[in-house]
Design a protein around this motif. Structure first.
Motif, PDB file in Angstrom:
ATOM      1  N   ARG A 138       0.822  -1.214   0.000  1.00  0.00           N
ATOM      2  CA  ARG A 138       0.000   0.000   0.000  1.00  0.00           C
ATOM      3  C   ARG A 138       0.850   1.256   0.000  1.00  0.00           C
ATOM      4  O   ARG A 138       0.449   2.292  -0.522  1.00  0.00           O
ATOM      5  CB  ARG A 138      -0.946   0.013   1.214  1.00  0.00           C
ATOM      6  CG  ARG A 138      -2.116  -0.938   1.084  1.00  0.00           C
ATOM      7  CD  ARG A 138      -3.255  -0.563   2.019  1.00  0.00           C
ATOM      8  NE  ARG A 138      -2.938  -0.859   3.412  1.00  0.00           N
ATOM      9  CZ  ARG A 138      -3.775  -0.618   4.437  1.00  0.00           C
ATOM     10  NH1 ARG A 138      -4.960  -0.086   4.203  1.00  0.00           N
ATOM     11  NH2 ARG A 138      -3.436  -0.924   5.664  1.00  0.00           N
ATOM     12  N   ALA A 139       2.032   1.189   0.589  1.00  0.00           N
ATOM     13  CA  ALA A 139       2.870   2.386   0.724  1.00  0.00           C
ATOM     14  C   ALA A 139       3.376   2.887  -0.619  1.00  0.00           C
ATOM     15  O   ALA A 139       3.252   4.077  -0.941  1.00  0.00           O
ATOM     16  CB  ALA A 139       4.045   2.089   1.656  1.00  0.00           C
ATOM     17  N   ILE A 140       3.956   2.000  -1.424  1.00  0.00           N
ATOM     18  CA  ILE A 140       4.614   2.450  -2.656  1.00  0.00           C
ATOM     19  C   ILE A 140       3.643   3.054  -3.663  1.00  0.00           C
ATOM     20  O   ILE A 140       3.888   4.162  -4.178  1.00  0.00           O
ATOM     21  CB  ILE A 140       5.441   1.300  -3.265  1.00  0.00           C
ATOM     22  CG1 ILE A 140       6.668   1.036  -2.376  1.00  0.00           C
ATOM     23  CG2 ILE A 140       5.887   1.628  -4.688  1.00  0.00           C
ATOM     24  CD1 ILE A 140       7.521  -0.137  -2.808  1.00  0.00           C
ATOM     25  N   PRO A 141       2.506   2.409  -3.981  1.00  0.00           N
ATOM     26  CA  PRO A 141       1.570   3.062  -4.925  1.00  0.00           C
ATOM     27  C   PRO A 141       1.076   4.410  -4.429  1.00  0.00           C
ATOM     28  O   PRO A 141       0.915   5.346  -5.218  1.00  0.00           O
ATOM     29  CB  PRO A 141       0.423   2.050  -5.045  1.00  0.00           C
ATOM     30  CG  PRO A 141       1.030   0.743  -4.658  1.00  0.00           C
ATOM     31  CD  PRO A 141       2.055   1.058  -3.612  1.00  0.00           C
ATOM     32  N   LEU A 142       0.864   4.526  -3.097  1.00  0.00           N
ATOM     33  CA  LEU A 142       0.387   5.798  -2.555  1.00  0.00           C
ATOM     34  C   LEU A 142       1.478   6.869  -2.657  1.00  0.00           C
ATOM     35  O   LEU A 142       1.193   8.036  -2.963  1.00  0.00           O
ATOM     36  CB  LEU A 142      -0.044   5.609  -1.097  1.00  0.00           C
ATOM     37  CG  LEU A 142      -0.845   6.749  -0.457  1.00  0.00           C
ATOM     38  CD1 LEU A 142      -2.094   7.065  -1.275  1.00  0.00           C
ATOM     39  CD2 LEU A 142      -1.225   6.392   0.977  1.00  0.00           C
ATOM     40  N   ASN A 166      12.125  11.683  -2.063  1.00  0.00           N
ATOM     41  CA  ASN A 166      12.994  11.026  -1.080  1.00  0.00           C
ATOM     42  C   ASN A 166      12.278   9.840  -0.426  1.00  0.00           C
ATOM     43  O   ASN A 166      12.845   8.756  -0.283  1.00  0.00           O
ATOM     44  CB  ASN A 166      13.410  12.052  -0.025  1.00  0.00           C
ATOM     45  CG  ASN A 166      14.164  11.425   1.121  1.00  0.00           C
ATOM     46  OD1 ASN A 166      15.203  10.803   0.945  1.00  0.00           O
ATOM     47  ND2 ASN A 166      13.637  11.582   2.335  1.00  0.00           N
ATOM     48  N   ASN A 167      11.029  10.059  -0.028  1.00  0.00           N
ATOM     49  CA  ASN A 167      10.293   9.003   0.654  1.00  0.00           C
ATOM     50  C   ASN A 167      10.031   7.815  -0.263  1.00  0.00           C
ATOM     51  O   ASN A 167      10.092   6.656   0.162  1.00  0.00           O
ATOM     52  CB  ASN A 167       8.967   9.552   1.196  1.00  0.00           C
ATOM     53  CG  ASN A 167       9.183  10.556   2.312  1.00  0.00           C
ATOM     54  OD1 ASN A 167      10.280  10.679   2.851  1.00  0.00           O
ATOM     55  ND2 ASN A 167       8.139  11.296   2.658  1.00  0.00           N
ATOM     56  N   LEU A 168       9.723   8.091  -1.529  1.00  0.00           N
ATOM     57  CA  LEU A 168       9.489   6.999  -2.475  1.00  0.00           C
ATOM     58  C   LEU A 168      10.770   6.199  -2.682  1.00  0.00           C
ATOM     59  O   LEU A 168      10.748   4.960  -2.728  1.00  0.00           O
ATOM     60  CB  LEU A 168       8.987   7.562  -3.805  1.00  0.00           C
ATOM     61  CG  LEU A 168       8.767   6.551  -4.934  1.00  0.00           C
ATOM     62  CD1 LEU A 168       7.770   5.477  -4.523  1.00  0.00           C
ATOM     63  CD2 LEU A 168       8.307   7.252  -6.206  1.00  0.00           C
ATOM     64  N   ALA A 169      11.901   6.902  -2.783  1.00  0.00           N
ATOM     65  CA  ALA A 169      13.179   6.201  -2.925  1.00  0.00           C
ATOM     66  C   ALA A 169      13.442   5.321  -1.705  1.00  0.00           C
ATOM     67  O   ALA A 169      13.927   4.182  -1.828  1.00  0.00           O
ATOM     68  CB  ALA A 169      14.315   7.213  -3.111  1.00  0.00           C
ATOM     69  N   GLY A 170      13.089   5.837  -0.512  1.00  0.00           N
ATOM     70  CA  GLY A 170      13.249   5.039   0.697  1.00  0.00           C
ATOM     71  C   GLY A 170      12.377   3.798   0.693  1.00  0.00           C
ATOM     72  O   GLY A 170      12.776   2.729   1.168  1.00  0.00           O
ATOM     73  N   ALA A 171      11.180   3.926   0.152  1.00  0.00           N
ATOM     74  CA  ALA A 171      10.281   2.765   0.071  1.00  0.00           C
ATOM     75  C   ALA A 171      10.830   1.730  -0.913  1.00  0.00           C
ATOM     76  O   ALA A 171      10.760   0.520  -0.662  1.00  0.00           O
ATOM     77  CB  ALA A 171       8.884   3.217  -0.342  1.00  0.00           C
ATOM     78  N   TYR A 172      11.355   2.216  -2.038  1.00  0.00           N
ATOM     79  CA  TYR A 172      11.987   1.285  -2.986  1.00  0.00           C
ATOM     80  C   TYR A 172      13.136   0.547  -2.293  1.00  0.00           C
ATOM     81  O   TYR A 172      13.344  -0.650  -2.486  1.00  0.00           O
ATOM     82  CB  TYR A 172      12.534   2.039  -4.197  1.00  0.00           C
ATOM     83  CG  TYR A 172      11.488   2.565  -5.162  1.00  0.00           C
ATOM     84  CD1 TYR A 172      10.242   1.945  -5.306  1.00  0.00           C
ATOM     85  CD2 TYR A 172      11.746   3.684  -5.954  1.00  0.00           C
ATOM     86  CE1 TYR A 172       9.296   2.427  -6.198  1.00  0.00           C
ATOM     87  CE2 TYR A 172      10.803   4.173  -6.857  1.00  0.00           C
ATOM     88  CZ  TYR A 172       9.586   3.538  -6.963  1.00  0.00           C
ATOM     89  OH  TYR A 172       8.658   4.029  -7.860  1.00  0.00           O
ATOM     90  N   ARG A 173      13.910   1.283  -1.486  1.00  0.00           N
ATOM     91  CA  ARG A 173      15.024   0.653  -0.766  1.00  0.00           C
ATOM     92  C   ARG A 173      14.509  -0.396   0.214  1.00  0.00           C
ATOM     93  O   ARG A 173      15.072  -1.486   0.323  1.00  0.00           O
ATOM     94  CB  ARG A 173      15.819   1.729  -0.021  1.00  0.00           C
ATOM     95  CG  ARG A 173      17.115   1.210   0.593  1.00  0.00           C
ATOM     96  CD  ARG A 173      17.821   2.273   1.400  1.00  0.00           C
ATOM     97  NE  ARG A 173      17.135   2.517   2.674  1.00  0.00           N
ATOM     98  CZ  ARG A 173      17.557   3.370   3.592  1.00  0.00           C
ATOM     99  NH1 ARG A 173      18.644   4.089   3.359  1.00  0.00           N
ATOM    100  NH2 ARG A 173      16.899   3.547   4.709  1.00  0.00           N
ATOM    101  N   SER A 174      13.424  -0.066   0.913  1.00  0.00           N
ATOM    102  CA  SER A 174      12.850  -1.030   1.856  1.00  0.00           C
ATOM    103  C   SER A 174      12.378  -2.293   1.154  1.00  0.00           C
ATOM    104  O   SER A 174      12.398  -3.386   1.730  1.00  0.00           O
ATOM    105  CB  SER A 174      11.676  -0.395   2.617  1.00  0.00           C
ATOM    106  OG  SER A 174      12.111   0.691   3.404  1.00  0.00           O
ATOM    107  N   ALA A 175      11.932  -2.116  -0.106  1.00  0.00           N
ATOM    108  CA  ALA A 175      11.460  -3.273  -0.871  1.00  0.00           C
ATOM    109  C   ALA A 175      12.620  -4.031  -1.516  1.00  0.00           C
ATOM    110  O   ALA A 175      12.407  -5.006  -2.237  1.00  0.00           O
ATOM    111  CB  ALA A 175      10.481  -2.811  -1.946  1.00  0.00           C
TER     112      ALA A 175
END
Length: 876
Positions: A643-647, A671-680
């Protein structure tokens, strides 16, 4: 006998001349075209093909001029004559004769025809008069088919009627600045501007010769200059020749634009510069309708497109006069109409030239500028800033504000119009776009009212808010400090406006990470507002909310959360459940719950706030986008990347569209989207996005802005995860040093940098540096953030892993057991960090039983998320 072009004079020719008119043939390639077909000519392929088809199919006449479209076609310099000349050269072998005629007046047409007789029959024409030679040329054209006459620069279409009617056996091609009067003469071809690619190619070829040798920066500058020149061919040609001859840079030429439009370099006819061509056009318009020239000079100060007719109405006594005035400008292609005829447009280069000409003529300069200001004042006075009509008016207010000339008389009425525009932008959530109008309004107030007048101080305060909204704290903070000092002196220490300034300055201090000055100032302001305004006044509640946010920033959640909960309850009671300030309190409280790892309360509160903001503020309001960003961040912390990345992706797209590509909130989303990609685990997308975002932050916010430091830290962490310690560790060390200098030794972001550097040392096998740094970071986080803060638990878990890798299981296992118990209690049994602790503890226990484990371990590296500060700043 023969009739001349005016259709009224009968000329008698000698019998011998008449016989020669029948018998003399034109020599091969006969014509009088200027130049050759081998000069620089780009674009226009479609227009050439259309022109050829029109002439071939209809076999009659064609005129290159404008149609009633929105584009500014047919303006002097758009390339009408060049297109006709190129066509004539390209097809001259298909004609027995190609003759170029200066058609600016009936007399000049006669003269051009007379030269045709001299060319073909010199033995007779040498002693004949102009009228006789022109009559002979007409007679020759009647006897001999398959020719092309090019009537260049036709001023009055009716001047061609006689020739088109009596000379049917060839092709006529005319160019004209005049848009009207052709319907009964000949079919027309709309001639638009060059497309961007062709315009840049023309400019670069002329300016540099070898277009392929340009650097990327030169190409960008060329594209910017071509756009500034409005893709107008003659202006591009003039600029290219000037740049080539003088060696002036593209950027410098742009800054000199108004002054060089009358400069002719080698190869440019001094009489055919853009400025001179338009001067002739304006003289013709003035002869026809003097009011039209005055209106055009006023329009020069507005935005070039979508100028409402209603905005211009005050300059004419009635709609009929307005229509006639605009009609005179449209007839000469100086303006174009929209499809519904309710708006007009003007070429931006016309505006540049007119403004420069007005600056030379001081009186005319002030008169035209004052006319434009009067039009905007009239419109803004009648329009409530909540109405849709303001969106139409806004570009023209902004254009005025951004083009204020030196020594222009100031006016409070104009300042009020600027303030109204800023108010409209703020209601739209577009504070950043208000900087030009607020800057102009402040200058007007300072000149008319003085430096310390209350209205001037309000203007200064509002401009500081706008600077802060775009992250330009270097200009915002000094402006806040100056305004506060002046208000204390003029209004007194406890005046509501003084308290507003104190509140806003405290928020700015917090924004730059100077919490040592921010919190005491917020506490003092809150106490004064409680005393002066009362405990539940909206401004008092704002101060309380801001102070709670500052407590949260330093990790003092024991004071932050109760204060946020109390403020939210008061705002619900005083302002209502869906007031924007109430929603800000709800959002901030959710952020505080998130900070203590209480996602069970944070996520539902974020979801509820987002739903209310969508309903109250709209789907793309900046605060709605903040709620969406924060909710996505909470999903990520909860491990729900599905849910995080699409949002996050949707929020980033909306912020780019609404706020612009380099707005601080847009950079935060990236920045936050890049962090989510990193988390994934998707470092292939995370690292390039972080690198691009960091470059933008450095350019827009500065090298040591807190957001820049946060993104630099995250990028270094991504390099570490990718195994690139050669880039990760130096970047982390540099970032930590900057955080310590800018934010202080115990700021949460400094502690995050210290934590991440220690992990990088550990990854490099340098446990001698990693373990002491982890121990120090843990001690500081326990003191600053509390014993069970999620980041404190991260530090404890990371230290325990380092102990295990060093073979010190006696310290590792108890620390892991304690961390796991705390994570189960604070984060829940299935939180990703809890699962990480459980896995690390299992590895340590196996190691204590003699089973050798690889030297790897999981660790949680803190990443920074954007949170809404809820720091309300008051416009006045």
């Amino acid at each position: 006998m023969a009739l001349t072009g005016d259709g009224a004079q009968v000329v008698t020719l000698p019998a011998e001349a008449v016989r020669w008119a029948q018998e003399v043939d034109a020599p091969p390639g006969a014509g009088n075209l200027a130049g050759s077909a081998s000069g620089v000519f780009v674009g226009r392929e479609d227009e050439l093909a259309q022109l050829h088809q029109l002439l071939a199919d209809q076999g009659d006449a064609a005129v290159t001029q404008v149609s009633g479209t929105r584009a500014i076609h047919g303006l002097g310099g758009v390339g009408k004559s060049t297109l006709a000349l190129h066509y004539a050269h390209e097809h001259r072998r298909t004609y027995k004769l190609v003759w170029w005629i200066n058609a600016a007046s009936p007399e000049q047409i006669i003269t051009s025809l007379a030269t045709l007789a001299t060319r073909l029959c010199l033995q007779w024409a040498a002693t004949a008069g102009v009228q006789e030679r022109a009559a002979w040329a007409i007679l020759w054209l009647q006897w001999h088919p398959c020719w092309l006459l090019v009537f260049d620069n036709v001023e009055n279409p009716q001047d061609l009627r006689h020739y088109l009617g009596t000379l049917p056996d060839g092709h006529h091609l005319a160019t004209s600045r005049t848009a009207t009067g052709w319907h009964s003469i000949a079919p027309t071809i709309p001639l638009g501007l060059l497309d961007a690619e062709a315009a840049v190619s023309l400019l670069c070829t002329l300016a540099f010769g070898d277009e392929e040798a340009l650097t990327p920066e030169q190409r960008r500058d060329a594209a910017a200059l071509a756009a500034e020149l409005g893709y107008l061919p003659l202006a591009l040609e003039q600029a290219g020749a000037y740049l080539f001859e003088t060696g002036t840079s593209l950027a410098d030429y742009r800054s000199l634009l108004g002054r060089v439009m009358d400069k002719a370099a080698g190869g440019i006819d001094p009489e055919r510069t853009i400025a001179r061509i338009w001067r002739h056009t304006i003289n013709a318009i003035e002869h026809r309708n003097p009011q039209a020239v005055r209106l055009l000079n006023a329009i020069a100060w507005l935005a070039p497109d979508d100028i409402p007719r209603a905005l211009l109405a005050p300059m004419c006594p009635d709609p009929i006069t307005l229509g006639e005035t605009l009609g005179a400008l449209h007839a000469y292609n100086m303006i174009s109409y929209s499809a519904d005829r309710q708006n007009i447009s003007v070429h931006r280069l016309v505006q540049t030239v007119l403004r420069h000409q007005a600056a030379i003529d001081g009186a005319g300069h002030q008169s035209a500028r004052q006319d434009a200001e009067h039009l905007v004042r009239q419109a803004s006075r009648d329009e409530d800033t909540d109405t849709p009509q303001w969106e139409q008016l806004l570009p023209h207010v902004l254009a005025l504000a951004e083009s204020t000339p030196p020594n222009s008389p100031a006016s409070i009425e104009t300042a009020n119009a600027y303030h109204a525009a800023a108010q409209y932008l703020r209601r739209q959530g577009r504070e950043a776009h208000a900087i030009p109008v607020l800057t102009a309004a402040l200058a007007q107030c300072e000149e008319v009212l003085g430096d310390t007048h209350p209205s001037t101080l309000s203007s200064r305060n509002n401009l500081a808010i706008a600077y802060e909204s775009v992250g330009d704290l270097g200009r915002a903070v000094p402006l806040y400090e100056a305004t506060l000092a002046q208000r204390e002196q003029v209004l007194g220490d406890t005046h509501p406006s003084t308290l507003t300034s104190r509140n806003n300055l405290a928020i700015a201090y917090r924004s730059v990470g100077d919490l040592g000055r921010a919190i005491p100032l917020m506490e003092a302001t809150l106490a004064q507002r409680e005393q002066v305004l009362g405990d539940t006044h909206p401004s008092t509640l704002t101060s309380r909310s801001n102070l709670a946010g500052a407590y949260r920033s330093v990790g003092d959640l024991g004071r932050a959360i109760p204060l946020m909960e109390a403020t939210l309850a008061q705002r619900v009671e005083v302002l209502g459940d869906t007031h924007p300030d109430t929603l800000t309190s709800r959002n901030n409280l959710a952020g505080a719950y998130e900070s203590v790892g209480d996602l069970g309360r944070a996520v539902p509160l974020y979801e509820a706030t987002l739903a209310q903001r969508v309903e109250v503020l709209g789907d793309t309001h900046p605060r709605t986008l903040t709620s969406r960003s924060n909710l996505a961040g909470a999903y990520r912390l909860a491990g729900d990347l599905g849910r995080a990345i699409p949002l996050m992706e949707a929020t980033l797209a909306q912020r780019v569209e609404v706020l612009g590509d380099t707005h601080p909130d847009t950079l935060t989303s990236r920045n936050n989207l890049a962090g989510a990609y990193r988390s994934a685990g998707d470092l292939g997308r995370a690292i390039p996005l972080m690198e691009a975002t960091l470059a933008q932050c450095e350019e827009v916010l500065g090298d040591t802005h807190p957001t820049t430091l946060s993104i630099r830290s995250n990028l270094a962490g991504a390099y570490r995860l990718a195994g690139d310690l050669g880039r990760a560790i130096p970047l982390m060390e540099a970032t930590l040093a900057q955080c310590e200098e800018v934010l202080g030794d115990t700021h949460p972001s400094t502690l995050t940098s210290r934590n991440n550097l220690a992990i990088a040392y550990r990854s490099a096998g340098d446990l001698e540096r990693a373990i002491p740094l982890m121990e120090a970071t843990l001690a500081q986080r326990e003191e600053v953030l509390g014993d069970t803060h999620p980041r404190t638990l991260n530090s404890r878990n990371n230290l325990a892993i380092a102990y295990r890798l060093a073979g010190d299981l006696e310290r590792a296992i108890p620390l892991m057991e304690a961390t796991l118990a705390q994570r189960e209690e604070v984060l829940g049994d299935t939180h990703p960090s809890t699962l990480t602790s459980r896995k690390d503890l299992a590895l340590a226990r196996e190691a204590s039983g003699g089973v050798k484990q690889p030297g790897t371990a999981s660790s949680a590296v803190a990443s920074d998320f954007q949170q809404a500060a809820g720091a309300a700043k008051h416009l006045e």
